[in-house]
Design a protein around this motif. Structure first.
Motif, PDB file in Angstrom:
ATOM      1  N   SER A  92       0.837  -1.194   0.000  1.00 38.39           N
ATOM      2  CA  SER A  92       0.000   0.000   0.000  1.00 38.39           C
ATOM      3  C   SER A  92       0.877   1.252   0.000  1.00 38.39           C
ATOM      4  O   SER A  92       2.092   1.166   0.235  1.00 38.39           O
ATOM      5  N   PRO A  93       0.274   2.411  -0.224  1.00 41.11           N
ATOM      6  CA  PRO A  93       1.040   3.657  -0.097  1.00 41.11           C
ATOM      7  C   PRO A  93       1.671   3.801   1.300  1.00 41.11           C
ATOM      8  O   PRO A  93       2.756   4.349   1.420  1.00 41.11           O
ATOM      9  N   ILE A  94       1.003   3.265   2.307  1.00 43.65           N
ATOM     10  CA  ILE A  94       1.569   3.309   3.670  1.00 43.65           C
ATOM     11  C   ILE A  94       2.846   2.470   3.731  1.00 43.65           C
ATOM     12  O   ILE A  94       3.841   2.864   4.341  1.00 43.65           O
ATOM     13  N   ASP A  95       2.838   1.297   3.085  1.00 43.70           N
ATOM     14  CA  ASP A  95       4.037   0.451   3.052  1.00 43.70           C
ATOM     15  C   ASP A  95       5.191   1.172   2.359  1.00 43.70           C
ATOM     16  O   ASP A  95       6.339   1.111   2.816  1.00 43.70           O
ATOM     17  N   VAL A  96       4.889   1.848   1.264  1.00 43.84           N
ATOM     18  CA  VAL A  96       5.922   2.583   0.536  1.00 43.84           C
ATOM     19  C   VAL A  96       6.419   3.746   1.392  1.00 43.84           C
ATOM     20  O   VAL A  96       7.628   4.010   1.467  1.00 43.84           O
ATOM     21  N   GLN A  97       5.503   4.399   2.059  1.00 45.76           N
ATOM     22  CA  GLN A  97       5.855   5.504   2.953  1.00 45.76           C
ATOM     23  C   GLN A  97       6.808   5.031   4.063  1.00 45.76           C
ATOM     24  O   GLN A  97       7.813   5.686   4.357  1.00 45.76           O
ATOM     25  N   GLU A  98       6.501   3.883   4.643  1.00 47.07           N
ATOM     26  CA  GLU A  98       7.346   3.336   5.707  1.00 47.07           C
ATOM     27  C   GLU A  98       8.729   2.969   5.169  1.00 47.07           C
ATOM     28  O   GLU A  98       9.736   3.150   5.851  1.00 47.07           O
ATOM     29  N   ILE A 109      18.444  11.629   7.700  1.00 47.89           N
ATOM     30  CA  ILE A 109      17.822  12.771   7.021  1.00 47.89           C
ATOM     31  C   ILE A 109      16.550  13.146   7.756  1.00 47.89           C
ATOM     32  O   ILE A 109      15.684  12.305   8.005  1.00 47.89           O
ATOM     33  N   ASP A 110      16.452  14.410   8.087  1.00 47.24           N
ATOM     34  CA  ASP A 110      15.271  14.928   8.783  1.00 47.24           C
ATOM     35  C   ASP A 110      14.159  15.150   7.756  1.00 47.24           C
ATOM     36  O   ASP A 110      14.299  15.946   6.838  1.00 47.24           O
ATOM     37  N   TYR A 111      13.082  14.432   7.914  1.00 48.57           N
ATOM     38  CA  TYR A 111      11.968  14.548   6.978  1.00 48.57           C
ATOM     39  C   TYR A 111      10.722  15.135   7.660  1.00 48.57           C
ATOM     40  O   TYR A 111       9.627  15.060   7.116  1.00 48.57           O
ATOM     41  N   SER A 112      10.908  15.743   8.806  1.00 52.97           N
ATOM     42  CA  SER A 112       9.764  16.266   9.567  1.00 52.97           C
ATOM     43  C   SER A 112       8.952  17.294   8.778  1.00 52.97           C
ATOM     44  O   SER A 112       7.737  17.381   8.945  1.00 52.97           O
ATOM     45  N   SER A 113       9.613  18.040   7.901  1.00 54.95           N
ATOM     46  CA  SER A 113       8.873  19.046   7.122  1.00 54.95           C
ATOM     47  C   SER A 113       7.975  18.408   6.059  1.00 54.95           C
ATOM     48  O   SER A 113       7.122  19.076   5.482  1.00 54.95           O
ATOM     49  N   TYR A 114       8.150  17.103   5.792  1.00 52.23           N
ATOM     50  CA  TYR A 114       7.328  16.401   4.810  1.00 52.23           C
ATOM     51  C   TYR A 114       6.203  15.601   5.460  1.00 52.23           C
ATOM     52  O   TYR A 114       5.499  14.862   4.771  1.00 52.23           O
ATOM     53  N   LEU A 115       6.031  15.721   6.765  1.00 50.48           N
ATOM     54  CA  LEU A 115       4.964  15.007   7.467  1.00 50.48           C
ATOM     55  C   LEU A 115       3.715  15.874   7.528  1.00 50.48           C
ATOM     56  O   LEU A 115       3.800  17.081   7.752  1.00 50.48           O
ATOM     57  N   ASP A 116       2.553  15.255   7.328  1.00 52.14           N
ATOM     58  CA  ASP A 116       1.311  16.008   7.459  1.00 52.14           C
ATOM     59  C   ASP A 116       0.819  15.936   8.898  1.00 52.14           C
ATOM     60  O   ASP A 116       1.502  15.382   9.772  1.00 52.14           O
ATOM     61  N   ASN A 119       0.930  12.675  10.622  1.00 51.97           N
ATOM     62  CA  ASN A 119       2.260  12.071  10.665  1.00 51.97           C
ATOM     63  C   ASN A 119       2.530  11.169   9.453  1.00 51.97           C
ATOM     64  O   ASN A 119       3.354  10.278   9.501  1.00 51.97           O
ATOM     65  N   HIS A 120       1.793  11.404   8.370  1.00 51.64           N
ATOM     66  CA  HIS A 120       2.029  10.666   7.130  1.00 51.64           C
ATOM     67  C   HIS A 120       3.065  11.418   6.308  1.00 51.64           C
ATOM     68  O   HIS A 120       3.028  12.641   6.201  1.00 51.64           O
ATOM     69  N   LEU A 121       3.947  10.669   5.719  1.00 52.90           N
ATOM     70  CA  LEU A 121       5.035  11.237   4.939  1.00 52.90           C
ATOM     71  C   LEU A 121       4.591  11.483   3.498  1.00 52.90           C
ATOM     72  O   LEU A 121       4.093  10.578   2.830  1.00 52.90           O
ATOM     73  N   ASP A 122       4.777  12.709   3.036  1.00 48.93           N
ATOM     74  CA  ASP A 122       4.495  13.023   1.632  1.00 48.93           C
ATOM     75  C   ASP A 122       5.818  12.929   0.881  1.00 48.93           C
ATOM     76  O   ASP A 122       6.593  13.869   0.830  1.00 48.93           O
ATOM     77  N   TYR A 123       6.076  11.750   0.306  1.00 51.37           N
ATOM     78  CA  TYR A 123       7.370  11.526  -0.336  1.00 51.37           C
ATOM     79  C   TYR A 123       7.425  12.068  -1.759  1.00 51.37           C
ATOM     80  O   TYR A 123       8.474  12.020  -2.399  1.00 51.37           O
TER      81      TYR A 123
END
Length: 196
Positions: A92-98, A109-116, A119-123
């Motif tokens: 799923s998109p969640i699996d890819v996100q993880e 790498i700090d990806y906090s600015s890409y979290l909604d 807490n979902h990552l917008d990759y």
């Protein structure tokens, strides 16, 4: 960021694509070796369509005679591959996100600015290669199956929603929406007789 993209590409291939390669290639080998009876008559199929699910390209694949050349009225069977039947769960998109989070964490790498807010990552901001990797994977399986069988069948990759256009599986070429398949094949020296 280019190196991170490459690392995510590798992780995606190793996690999601390579485990599916044997099942997808064998499915196409079975298609080329006439395991499936597509038509009620004995008309040899020369052009097929390989459909993937637009929302989840590797959850299921369907092969059928290309309807520009073969009437759907005479189709009696379609070939279907559901990877769950091969103990391969859909991703799923969640699996890819993880997976992306894991690679980013491993590389500090700090990806906090890409979290909604959930807490979902917008990759999509740094990795947009998923679809390209999936279609390249399908084309590679196609080539491997053709090498194994020496099939001369022509095939076109299409999405279930028709939005992504049509890919020539043998030449890795996107056929423009305004070009008819028959016109495209004739320009490449293929003259296929249309069947009822």
């Amino acid at each position: 960021m280019k190196k991170i993209e490459q690392k995510i590409d590798e992780a995606f291939k190793n996690t999601f694509l390579l485990p599916r390669e044997k099942a997808v290639t064998q499915f196409l080998v079975d298609v080329f070796n006439s395991k499936y009876t597509f038509r009620e008559d004995d008309k040899r199929i020369e052009v097929i369509s390989l459909y993937y699910n637009a929302s989840s390209p590797l959850s299921s694949l369907i092969v059928l005679p290309n309807y520009e050349y073969y009437s759907p009225d005479k189709t009696v069977q379609i070939a279907e591959l559901h990877l769950k039947e091969h103990s391969l769960e859909d991703y799923s998109p969640i699996d890819v996100q993880e997976l992306c989070k894991k690679v980013l964490n491993e590389n500090n790498i700090d990806y906090s600015s890409y979290l909604d807010q959930n807490n979902h990552l917008d990759y999509a901001h740094y990795w947009e290669n998923q679809f390209g990797l999936e279609t390249d994977f399908l084309m590679n399986c196609w080539r491997n199956a053709k090498e194994q069988t020496q099939s001369r069948m022509l095939g076109f990759l299409e999405s279930s929603d028709g939005e992504s256009g049509m890919f020539d599986l043998d030449n890795n070429f996107v056929i423009p929406f305004d070009v008819e398949l028959d016109e495209y094949l004739r320009s490449h020296g293929f003259i296929i007789e249309k069947a009822n």
